[in-house]
Design an enzyme around this catalytic site. Structure first.
Site, PDB file in Angstrom:
ATOM      1  N   CYS A   1       0.808  -1.225   0.000  1.00 24.35           N
ATOM      2  CA  CYS A   1       0.000   0.000   0.000  1.00 24.35           C
ATOM      3  C   CYS A   1       0.842   1.277   0.000  1.00 24.35           C
ATOM      4  O   CYS A   1       0.323   2.355  -0.279  1.00 24.35           O
ATOM      5  CB  CYS A   1      -0.951   0.011   1.190  1.00 24.35           C
ATOM      6  SG  CYS A   1      -2.125  -1.354   1.162  1.00 24.35           S
TER       7      CYS A   1
ATOM      8  N   HIS B   1      -3.011   7.455   2.834  1.00 19.65           N
ATOM      9  CA  HIS B   1      -3.477   6.146   2.393  1.00 19.65           C
ATOM     10  C   HIS B   1      -4.863   5.897   2.989  1.00 19.65           C
ATOM     11  O   HIS B   1      -5.088   6.113   4.181  1.00 19.65           O
ATOM     12  CB  HIS B   1      -2.489   5.069   2.847  1.00 19.65           C
ATOM     13  CG  HIS B   1      -2.954   3.690   2.546  1.00 19.65           C
ATOM     14  ND1 HIS B   1      -3.493   3.333   1.326  1.00 19.65           N
ATOM     15  CD2 HIS B   1      -2.965   2.563   3.309  1.00 19.65           C
ATOM     16  CE1 HIS B   1      -3.817   2.054   1.357  1.00 19.65           C
ATOM     17  NE2 HIS B   1      -3.513   1.563   2.540  1.00 19.65           N
TER      18      HIS B   1
ATOM     19  N   ASN C   1      -9.930   0.120   0.837  1.00 16.44           N
ATOM     20  CA  ASN C   1      -8.469   0.193   0.708  1.00 16.44           C
ATOM     21  C   ASN C   1      -8.071  -0.385  -0.655  1.00 16.44           C
ATOM     22  O   ASN C   1      -8.154  -1.588  -0.870  1.00 16.44           O
ATOM     23  CB  ASN C   1      -7.840  -0.608   1.863  1.00 16.44           C
ATOM     24  CG  ASN C   1      -6.332  -0.598   1.820  1.00 16.44           C
ATOM     25  OD1 ASN C   1      -5.714  -0.199   0.834  1.00 16.44           O
ATOM     26  ND2 ASN C   1      -5.725  -1.048   2.909  1.00 16.44           N
TER      27      ASN C   1
HETATM   28  N1  COA Z   1     -17.939  -7.690  11.072  1.00 16.94           N
HETATM   29  C1  COA Z   1     -18.354  -7.912  12.322  1.00 16.94           C
HETATM   30  N2  COA Z   1     -17.514  -8.235  13.322  1.00 16.94           N
HETATM   31  C2  COA Z   1     -16.204  -8.313  13.016  1.00 16.94           C
HETATM   32  C3  COA Z   1     -15.709  -8.085  11.734  1.00 16.94           C
HETATM   33  C4  COA Z   1     -16.643  -7.769  10.740  1.00 16.94           C
HETATM   34  N3  COA Z   1     -16.265  -7.535   9.460  1.00 16.94           N
HETATM   35  N4  COA Z   1     -14.361  -8.219  11.746  1.00 16.94           N
HETATM   36  C5  COA Z   1     -14.036  -8.532  13.010  1.00 16.94           C
HETATM   37  N5  COA Z   1     -15.140  -8.576  13.777  1.00 16.94           N
HETATM   38  C6  COA Z   1     -15.231  -8.867  15.185  1.00 16.94           C
HETATM   39  C7  COA Z   1     -14.052  -9.628  15.716  1.00 16.94           C
HETATM   40  O1  COA Z   1     -14.202 -11.000  15.508  1.00 16.94           O
HETATM   41  C8  COA Z   1     -14.071  -9.260  17.183  1.00 16.94           C
HETATM   42  O2  COA Z   1     -15.040 -10.050  17.812  1.00 16.94           O
HETATM   43  P1  COA Z   1     -14.784 -10.640  19.304  1.00 16.94           P
HETATM   44  O3  COA Z   1     -14.644  -9.423  20.156  1.00 16.94           O
HETATM   45  O4  COA Z   1     -16.000 -11.416  19.552  1.00 16.94           O
HETATM   46  O5  COA Z   1     -13.522 -11.420  19.194  1.00 16.94           O
HETATM   47  C9  COA Z   1     -14.584  -7.822  17.180  1.00 16.94           C
HETATM   48  O6  COA Z   1     -15.219  -7.632  15.899  1.00 16.94           O
HETATM   49  C10 COA Z   1     -13.497  -6.786  17.322  1.00 16.94           C
HETATM   50  O7  COA Z   1     -12.462  -7.109  16.431  1.00 16.94           O
HETATM   51  P2  COA Z   1     -11.128  -6.301  16.437  1.00 16.94           P
HETATM   52  O8  COA Z   1     -10.165  -6.975  15.522  1.00 16.94           O
HETATM   53  O9  COA Z   1     -10.707  -6.043  17.851  1.00 16.94           O
HETATM   54  O10 COA Z   1     -11.618  -4.921  15.794  1.00 16.94           O
HETATM   55  P3  COA Z   1     -10.797  -3.609  15.560  1.00 16.94           P
HETATM   56  O11 COA Z   1     -11.438  -2.500  16.302  1.00 16.94           O
HETATM   57  O12 COA Z   1      -9.313  -3.799  15.754  1.00 16.94           O
HETATM   58  O13 COA Z   1     -11.047  -3.352  14.012  1.00 16.94           O
HETATM   59  C11 COA Z   1      -9.877  -3.555  11.933  1.00 16.94           C
HETATM   60  C12 COA Z   1     -10.560  -4.304  13.085  1.00 16.94           C
HETATM   61  C13 COA Z   1      -9.338  -4.583  10.960  1.00 16.94           C
HETATM   62  C14 COA Z   1     -10.935  -2.693  11.244  1.00 16.94           C
HETATM   63  C15 COA Z   1      -8.749  -2.653  12.493  1.00 16.94           C
HETATM   64  O14 COA Z   1      -7.931  -3.398  13.373  1.00 16.94           O
HETATM   65  C16 COA Z   1      -7.906  -2.061  11.412  1.00 16.94           C
HETATM   66  O15 COA Z   1      -8.363  -1.300  10.594  1.00 16.94           O
HETATM   67  N6  COA Z   1      -6.609  -2.362  11.397  1.00 16.94           N
HETATM   68  C17 COA Z   1      -5.726  -1.854  10.376  1.00 16.94           C
HETATM   69  C18 COA Z   1      -5.921  -2.680   9.135  1.00 16.94           C
HETATM   70  C19 COA Z   1      -5.370  -2.029   7.905  1.00 16.94           C
HETATM   71  O16 COA Z   1      -5.435  -0.843   7.747  1.00 16.94           O
HETATM   72  N7  COA Z   1      -4.845  -2.856   7.016  1.00 16.94           N
HETATM   73  C20 COA Z   1      -4.338  -2.448   5.773  1.00 16.94           C
HETATM   74  C21 COA Z   1      -3.015  -1.856   5.918  1.00 16.94           C
HETATM   75  S1  COA Z   1      -2.455  -1.190   4.401  1.00 16.94           S
END
Ligand code: COA
Length: 327
Positions: free
Chosen positions: A117, A254, A284
């Site tokens: 990215c 980004h 993204n």
């Molecule tokens: N829909 C519903 N629930 C979801 C889900 C979805 N699409 N994806 C995950 N969950 C659930 C998880 O299973 C977790 O459930 P649990 O508490 O029962 O275990 C809960 O939601 C929280 O998950 P978590 O991973 O703690 O959420 P988060 O607040 O960290 O958000 C992301 C997840 C991926 C959105 C976030 O971590 C993020 O954006 N990270 C950066 C990723 C990124 O930018 N990647 C590209 C880089 S170039």
């Protein structure tokens, strides 16, 4: 051209597939909801390449638009870089496919660059260095990715995040009388973070049952590194050029997650309106994200002549990079 001539962005272009996949449709594929996706990411819909659309065809579309915007012909291009982590093929490079599609001349260096990215900012930095050497005159720099081809559509933690698209710029000697120019750029990569975000299969390493050709990610850790990497690169770029965040007319980050962008805005002490965001419509799009957003920002009047811009990215590697631009 003397090596000391300022190099500027002469044109921008973008291309997004027509097919829109919204959060409600995704909720029928995996256990998720429109509300969860919007709250945690800011994304409402993304584009999906289909019907023969590939990274190369999207890249060519964006490149064609950028050339038209710059008022240049494909024959003027002697350097063509495509930043992508989803090339159509291992070889030849996507850049060579785009060269043929656009009619770029034979005496042009054509190659792909992979910094995931962060790829577009990496490619911009490399193209700038080559143009500044005086050995090339006009570069077409494209960020294009078809990440939906690497998405596991049964994994709700990743499949909601990504989309397809392409964006492009033309770089060349600044036009006479214009103050427009690239000011500075900084790249980086964080050692020991490869496993936080990867597509573990599909390369030349021995195949294992676990090595699938799908994106795997430790979201929370990526999130923390992303915020730190973007903040640090922004701070360094501003400091070493004697600038402050307050002088930035527009930041094009980004487009991965709205919460990451909010954290960056807070760090730079910038009103949120100065950050350009379009991720609600594209998700993204990896290397395409910044040039696609930059093209929309410019065409919608958010970027004006004389403005100071910061482009800032992070991605798998983990990599990060930033560039300061006088428009
Ligand atoms: N829909 C519903 N629930 C979801 C889900 C979805 N699409 N994806 C995950 N969950 C659930 C998880 O299973 C977790 O459930 P649990 O508490 O029962 O275990 C809960 O939601 C929280 O998950 P978590 O991973 O703690 O959420 P988060 O607040 O960290 O958000 C992301 C997840 C991926 C959105 C976030 O971590 C993020 O954006 N990270 C950066 C990723 C990124 O930018 N990647 C590209 C880089 S170039």
């Amino acid at each position: 051209m003397s090596p000391a001539s300022p190099i500027a962005i002469l044109g921008t272009g973008s291309h997004a597939p027509a097919r829109i996949l919204n959060n409600d449709e995704l909720s029928r594929l995996v256990d998720t909801s429109d509300e969860w996706i919007i709250t945690r990411t800011g994304i409402r819909e993304r584009r999906v390449a289909e019907g023969g659309e590939t990274t190369a065809t999207m890249a060519a579309g964006a490149g064609r638009a950028a050339l038209a915007d710059a008022g240049l012909s494909p024959h003027d291009i002697d350097l063509l870089i495509v930043a992508t982590c989803t090339p159509d093929l291992p070889m030849p490079s996507t850049a060579c496919l785009v060269q043929t599609a656009l009619g770029v001349r034979e005496r042009a260096a054509c190659f792909d660059l992979n910094a995931a990215c962060s790829g577009f900012v990496y490619a911009l930095d490399q193209a700038w260095a080559l143009l500044a050497s005086g050995r090339y005159r006009h570069a077409l720099v494209i960020g294009a990715d078809k990440l939906t081809s690497a998405v596991d559509w049964t994994d709700r933690t990743t499949c909601v995040l990504f989309g397809d698209g392409a964006g492009a710029i033309v770089l060349g000697p600044a036009r006479p009388g214009s103050d427009s120019r690239l000011i500075d750029a900084q790249l980086g990569a964080i050692p020991g973070t490869a496993e936080l975000l990867s597509i573990p299969g599909g390369g030349a390493s021995p195949a294992t049952p676990e090595a699938r050709r799908c994106i795997t990610m430790k979201g929370k850790e990526v999130f923390k590194h992303a915020v730190r990497g973007m903040e640090e690169v922004a701070r360094d770029l501003l400091a070493r050029n004697g600038l402050t965040g307050a002088e930035l007319a527009c930041v094009v980050p980004h487009q991965a997650n709205l919460r990451i962008i909010h954290a960056l805005a807070q760090y730079l002490e910038l009103p949120y309106e100065r950050i350009f965001v379009n991720l609600e419509r594209y998700g993204n799009t990896s290397a395409a994200s910044i040039p696609l957003a930059l093209d929309e920002a410019r065409r919608s009047g958010r970027v004006k002549s004389g403005d100071l811009l910061l482009l800032v990215a992070f991605g798998a590697g983990l990599t990060y990079g930033g560039a300061l631009v006088r428009w």
